[in-house]
Design an enzyme around this catalytic site. Sequence first.
Site, short mmCIF file in Angstrom:
data_model
loop_
_atom_site.label_atom_id
_atom_site.label_comp_id
_atom_site.label_asym_id
_atom_site.label_seq_id
_atom_site.Cartn_x
_atom_site.Cartn_y
_atom_site.Cartn_z
N LYS A 47 17.76 18.27 3.51
CA LYS A 47 18.20 16.90 3.70
C LYS A 47 18.14 16.10 2.40
O LYS A 47 17.78 14.94 2.38
CB LYS A 47 17.36 16.23 4.78
CG LYS A 47 17.48 16.93 6.13
CD LYS A 47 16.73 16.22 7.21
CE LYS A 47 16.75 16.92 8.53
NZ LYS A 47 18.01 17.43 8.98
N CYS A 48 18.51 16.74 1.31
CA CYS A 48 18.42 16.14 -0.03
C CYS A 48 19.83 15.89 -0.57
O CYS A 48 20.77 16.58 -0.20
CB CYS A 48 17.67 17.13 -0.94
SG CYS A 48 17.55 16.64 -2.67
N GLY A 49 19.95 14.91 -1.43
CA GLY A 49 21.23 14.66 -2.08
C GLY A 49 21.72 15.85 -2.89
O GLY A 49 22.92 15.99 -3.14
#
Length: 160
Positions: free
Chosen positions: A34-36
């Site tokens: 769930k990271c950029g």
Amino acid sequence: MDFNTISVTNSKGQSVPLSDYNDKVLLIVNTASKCGFTPQYDGLEALYKEYQGMGLEIIAFPCNQFGKQEPGDNTAIQEFCSLTFNVTFPVMAKIEVNGDNTTPLYQYLKKAAPGVLGTQGIKWNFTKFLVSRDRKTVKRYAPKDKPEALKADIESMLNI
């Protein structure tokens, strides 16, 4: 600490000695779902497809220490990587890369290739380490460094 005496844990909870990867150039990455930077899975998979047959192995280590961006268990992480990004390289069990519970592998990597101004801490998800076949060269790359930007260094370590 000798690199080849270190073992890691796969997503099924089994111990995997790093000596299983002897004679491979390794790209080791701490990841999060769930990271950029999560779309970098696509770039990592492209590198894997291009260079695996020449001796590159990519090993991902999910980590929930940065913004709690890897909340799932090992099964959920495997499903996400497979279904969302068609990842075929090994995604190991979730680990810690900083603090008292840092895995031996990351203790080794941080010492072998410190960050800016000699800092050893991992700053964020998708920090990458490229390790030569002889384990004498370890290069560190920032999370913002896209996988394709590592091609020249990978090819150099693969002698192509």
